[in-house]
Design an enzyme around this catalytic site. Structure first.
Site, mmCIF file in Angstrom:
data_model
loop_
_atom_site.group_PDB
_atom_site.id
_atom_site.type_symbol
_atom_site.label_atom_id
_atom_site.label_comp_id
_atom_site.label_asym_id
_atom_site.label_seq_id
_atom_site.Cartn_x
_atom_site.Cartn_y
_atom_site.Cartn_z
ATOM 1 N N GLU A 195 -20.158 -45.608 -3.938
ATOM 2 C CA GLU A 195 -20.536 -46.386 -5.122
ATOM 3 C C GLU A 195 -19.941 -47.777 -4.954
ATOM 4 O OE1 GLU A 195 -19.310 -44.921 -8.969
ATOM 5 O OE2 GLU A 195 -20.408 -46.558 -9.966
ATOM 6 N N ARG A 230 -10.582 -33.881 0.548
ATOM 7 C CA ARG A 230 -10.433 -35.319 0.694
ATOM 8 C C ARG A 230 -9.130 -35.639 1.409
ATOM 9 N NH1 ARG A 230 -11.745 -37.706 -3.825
ATOM 10 N NH2 ARG A 230 -10.503 -39.553 -3.550
ATOM 11 N N LYS A 247 -10.203 -45.622 -5.910
ATOM 12 C CA LYS A 247 -10.640 -46.990 -6.187
ATOM 13 C C LYS A 247 -10.143 -47.482 -7.534
ATOM 14 C CE LYS A 247 -14.875 -46.073 -4.890
ATOM 15 N NZ LYS A 247 -16.330 -46.131 -4.794
HETATM 16 P P1 ATP Z 1 -12.429 -42.926 -5.318
HETATM 17 O O1 ATP Z 1 -11.826 -41.629 -5.737
HETATM 18 O O2 ATP Z 1 -11.603 -43.715 -4.384
HETATM 19 O O3 ATP Z 1 -12.963 -43.741 -6.435
HETATM 20 P P2 ATP Z 1 -15.039 -41.981 -4.920
HETATM 21 O O4 ATP Z 1 -15.257 -40.614 -4.454
HETATM 22 O O5 ATP Z 1 -15.295 -42.253 -6.347
HETATM 23 O O6 ATP Z 1 -13.649 -42.476 -4.424
HETATM 24 P P3 ATP Z 1 -17.358 -42.952 -3.673
HETATM 25 O O7 ATP Z 1 -17.777 -44.352 -3.474
HETATM 26 O O8 ATP Z 1 -18.151 -42.112 -4.593
HETATM 27 O O9 ATP Z 1 -15.861 -43.024 -4.106
HETATM 28 O O10 ATP Z 1 -17.184 -42.227 -2.274
HETATM 29 C C1 ATP Z 1 -18.134 -42.229 -1.270
HETATM 30 C C2 ATP Z 1 -17.920 -41.048 -0.385
HETATM 31 O O11 ATP Z 1 -16.606 -41.062 0.158
HETATM 32 C C3 ATP Z 1 -18.061 -39.761 -1.158
HETATM 33 O O12 ATP Z 1 -18.873 -38.893 -0.407
HETATM 34 C C4 ATP Z 1 -16.667 -39.246 -1.278
HETATM 35 O O13 ATP Z 1 -16.653 -37.862 -1.301
HETATM 36 C C5 ATP Z 1 -15.994 -39.813 -0.034
HETATM 37 N N1 ATP Z 1 -14.562 -39.993 -0.269
HETATM 38 C C6 ATP Z 1 -13.972 -40.708 -1.245
HETATM 39 N N2 ATP Z 1 -12.645 -40.588 -1.193
HETATM 40 C C7 ATP Z 1 -12.361 -39.800 -0.136
HETATM 41 C C8 ATP Z 1 -11.157 -39.300 0.462
HETATM 42 N N3 ATP Z 1 -9.962 -39.610 -0.033
HETATM 43 N N4 ATP Z 1 -11.262 -38.498 1.539
HETATM 44 C C9 ATP Z 1 -12.467 -38.196 2.050
HETATM 45 N N5 ATP Z 1 -13.628 -38.624 1.546
HETATM 46 C C10 ATP Z 1 -13.590 -39.415 0.463
HETATM 47 MG MG MG Z 2 -17.448 -41.001 -6.575
#
Ligand code: ATP
Ligand code: MG
Length: 565
Positions: free
Chosen positions: A37, A263, A273
Site C-alpha cells: 500500500e 512476518r 509503517k
Molecule cells: P506495515 O505493517 O509496515 O504497515 P503492511 O503489511 O501494512 O506493513 P503493506 O504495504 O500492506 O504493508 O505490505 C505489502 C506486503 O509486504 C504485504 O504482502 C505484507 O504482508 C508484506 N509485509 C509487510 N510487512 C512485512 C514483514 N515485516 N515481514 C514480511 N512481509 C511483510
Molecule cells: Mg497492509
C-alpha cells in the site's frame, strides 16, 4: 533486467507450489505479486516479501507483478508510489510491464459488488460503526443479524448505486457480505466490503466516494491479475476463509490461493509503517531515508548493498512461526559483502597530532598500498607520509592498561603501510591538562621491513598525513532503539529511542585519494569499519561519510556474553 538468484533450497511455500505443479492445479502456472500500500516507504520486512515473491517467480519461471494496493485514500501518495518502484528496482527485481494499481480496478470491483448483491450475497447495512461492532459479538459471544440484513435485492442495488453517487455522508451505510453471523470465525460475520469515504484519492481524485475494503479488493485484484499464489503475512490467516468465500462467489476458474508466512521482526527496530511514519513526522529521525531507519531507502543511504539484503532474506528463510531476528545477522551479511568489495583506505575519526621529530621538515614520501589485501585486481593507491601526522586519540595512552597494543610511554608501534615510530614525549594544554600533541621519532630502516635488530613492536595503528589529509564529517550509527523488541511496547515507543543512535564527528581526516569520492562509494577505513559517502548531504569539498557497519560484531559479542551471565 536479469533476475538475481535468490532461490532458497526449500520452504513450506515452495512445497505447496511443487504440489500444485504436480497436480496441475493452476495449469502449471506460477504467478505471484508484491502488493504494497503506497502509504509509506518500504522496510526490510517488505524486502523479505519482495525476495520471496519475486524469488519464487524467478525460480519457477513464472511472473511476479508489482501492485500498488491503493484502495484507501487516506495517507496514500505518489511520493510513496515512486519510492516503492525505486526501492524494488534497487533491490534487484523487475516486473517488466506488470505494474498495476488496485485503484485501476475500482470499476471492476464495483461491478463485482453489484453482482454479489444480485445473487443475494451482499446487503446495504445502515447500522452505525459502533452498532456493527456490537452486533458482531466476540470470540465467545455469537453475532446478531443486522435488522437490514434482509433488504431486497432491488433496495440494495438502489442504495448501493446512491452510495456511489455520493448521496450519503460517511458512515451512513456500508455494504456487507451476507455470510454467517454465528460463524466461529469473527471475520466471517457479515464483513463490511464497501464503505463511504468522501475523500479524494491520489489517483482517482473525486471520482469515487465509496472504497472497497481490503478483504474484498485484495482477493479480487489477485483474480483479475490471474495470480496463482497470493502470499501474505500470518495476520491474514483468519481472513483466508473470507478470501476463499469471495472468490468462490465471483470467480469462475483458476482461483488464487492465499498462503501465509511469518512476518519479519528485527531486533532494536520497528517494522510498521504506522510507527515509522510517527518517527518521521515527529522528527525523531531526519526522514524516511535516515540511515538509522529500517527502510530500504535508509539502508541504501547508510551504504548497505542490495545483495546483502537479499542474502539476509535468503538466510532467514520463510516459516509459519513468528520470531525476532537479531539485527546483527543483517549486519553480518552486510559486512561479508563489504569485506570482499570495499577498497581499503585510512581515516582518522578523532585526530591526535603527532610530530615526527627526526623526519625532515617539508619532505613528503609516497607509499604504494594495495587497495585490497586479497584482491590484487583492485589495484593500488599512493599514501602520503610527512612530518606531521594524525593518529586516533585512543591509539595513545599515557598509562596503558595490560595488553594495550598501541602507543604509550617507552613504546613503539608500526604505522600501517609505513614506518615504526617510537614515543618521545607529549604536549599538554597548560590549563586543561588535555593532550594536544605527541612527539615521536621514526626508524628509517623500517620502511616495509621489520626492525633489523629484531626488537618487538606493540602493534599496528592507522594514520594520515596532516598536511595532505582531507577533512570530512563522519556519522556513526547505533541501534535505533534501546530495547530488543520495541514492537511489543505499544504507545510509549519514543521513550525507548536510543539517544546515542547518531554521533556526528566533524574533525575527521581521510587519505587524500578519497578527495573526490563519489556519493554512494564505499570503503573500509582500516581498523574502523565500512563507510559510505552520503548520497544526500555530501558535496564536493565537503564530504560526509556514514559508517555502514563496524568491522567486527563487537556489539553482538557483548550481548552474547551478557546473555550467558
Ligand atoms: P506495515 O505493517 O509496515 O504497515 P503492511 O503489511 O501494512 O506493513 P503493506 O504495504 O500492506 O504493508 O505490505 C505489502 C506486503 O509486504 C504485504 O504482502 C505484507 O504482508 C508484506 N509485509 C509487510 N510487512 C512485512 C514483514 N515485516 N515481514 C514480511 N512481509 C511483510
Ligand atoms: Mg497492509
Amino acid at each position: 533486467m536479469t533476475q538475481p538468484d535468490v532461490s532458497t533450497p526449500t520452504d513450506f511455500i515452495r512445497d505447496i507450489i511443487d504440489d500444485h505443479l504436480k497436480t496441475n492445479k493452476h495449469g502449471g502456472r506460477v504467478a505471484t505479486r508484491f502488493p504494497p500500500e503506497p502509504n509509506g516507504y518500504l522496510h526490510i520486512g517488505h524486502a523479505k516479501s519482495i525476495c520471496l515473491n519475486f524469488g519464487i517467480a524467478a525460480q519457477y519461471k513464472g511472473t511476479c507483478n508489482l501492485r500498488m494496493d491503493d484502495t484507501d485514500p487516506a495517507g496514500e501518495s505518489l511520493e510513496y508510489v515512486e519510492s516503492i518502484i525505486n526501492d524494488v528496482h534497487w533491490l534487484g527485481f523487475d516486473w517488466d510491464e506488470r505494474l498495476f494499481y488496485a485503484s485501476d480496478y475500482f470499476e471492476n470491483l464495483y461491478q463485482f459488488a453489484v453482482e454479489l448483491i444480485r445473487i443475494g450475497k451482499a446487503y446495504v447495512c445502515s447500522l452505525s460503526a459502533d452498532e456493527i461492532r456490537e452486533y458482531r459479538g466476540t470470540l465467545t459471544v455469537p453475532g446478531r443479524e443486522s435488522p437490514y440484513r434482509n433488504r431486497s435485492v432491488e433496495e440494495n442495488l438502489d442504495l448501493f448505486a446512491r452510495m456511489r453517487a455520493g448521496e450519503f455522508k460517511d458512515g451512513a451505510h456500508v455494504l456487507r457480505a451476507k455470510i454467517d453471523m454465528s460463524s466461529p470465525n469473527v471475520v466471517m460475520r457479515d464483513p463490511v466490503i464497501y464503505r463511504i469515504k468522501q475523500a479524494p484519492h491520489y489517483r482517482t481524485g473525486n471520482k469515487w466516494v465509496i472504497y472497497p475494503m481490503y478483504d474484498f479488493a485484495h482477493c479480487l485484484s489477485d483474480s483479475i491479475e490471474r495470480i496463482t499464489h497470493s502470499i501474505c503475512t500470518l495476520e491474514f490467516e483468519n481472513n483466508r476463509p473470507l478470501y476463499d468465500w469471495i472468490v468462490n462467489q465471483l470467480i469462475e476458474h483458476d482461483r488464487p490461493n492465499q498462503i501465509e508466512f511469518a512476518r519479519l521482526n528485527l531486533s532494536y527496530t520497528i517494522l510498521s509503517k504506522r510507527k515509522l511514519i510517527e518517527l518521521v513526522e515527529n522528527r525523531h529521525v531526519t526522514g524516511w531515508d535516515d540511515p538509522r531507519m529500517p527502510t530500504v531507502a535508509g539502508m541504501r543511504r547508510r551504504g548497505y548493498m542490495p545483495e546483502s539484503i537479499r542474502t539476509f532474506c535468503a538466510k532467514i528463510g520463510v516459516a509459519k512461526n513468528e520470531n525476532l531476528v537479531d539485527i546483527s545477522l543483517l549486519e553480518h551479511c552486510v559486512r561479508d559483502d563489504l569485506n570482499e568489495q570495499a577498497p581499503r583506505a585510512m581515516g582518522v575519526l578523532r585526530p591526535l597530532r603527532v610530530v615526527i621529530n627526526n623526519y625532515p621538515e617539508g619532505q613528503t614520501e609516497e607509499f604504494e598500498c594495495a587497495n585490497h589485501p586479497q584482491n590484487p585486481d583492485m589495484g593500488t593507491r599512493k599514501v602520503l607520509f610527512s612530518k606531521i601526522l594524525y593518529i586516533e586519540q585512543d591509539d595513545f595512552d599515557e598509562n596503558p592498561p595490560k595488553k594495550y597494543k598501541r602507543l604509550g610511554p617507552g613504546r613503539e608501534v608500526r604505522l600501517r603501510n609505513a614506518y615504526v615510530i617510537k614515543f618521545e614525549g607529549v604536549v599538554k594544554d597548560e590549563k586543561t591538562g588535555e593532550i594536544v600533541e605527541l612527539h615521536c621519532t621514526y626508524d628509517p630502516e623500517t620502511r616495509n621491513a621489520p626492525p633489523s635488530d629484531g626488537r618487538k613492536v606493540e602493534g599496528v595503528i592507522h594514520w594520515v598525513s596532516a598536511h595532505h589529509a582531507v577533512p570530512v564529517e563522519v556519522r556513526l550509527y547505533d541501534r535505533l532503539f534501546q530495547v530488543a523488541d520495541p514492537a511489543t511496547i505499544g504507545d510509549d515507543l519514543i521513550k525507548y529511542l536510543n539517544p546515542g543512535s547518531l554521533e556526528t564527528l566533524t574533525s575527521c581526516h581521510v587519505e587524500p585519494c578519497l578527495k573526490d569520492a563519489a556519493p554512494g562509494n564505499r570503503y573500509q577505513f582500516e581498523r574502523l569499519g565500512y563507510f559510505c559517502v552520503d548520497i544526500r548531504d555530501s558535496l564536493p569539498g565537503k564530504l560526509v561519510f556514514n559508517r555502514v557497519v563496524a568491522l567486527r560484531d563487537s556489539w553482538g559479542k557483548i550481548a552474547g556474553q551478557e546473555n550467558k551471565k
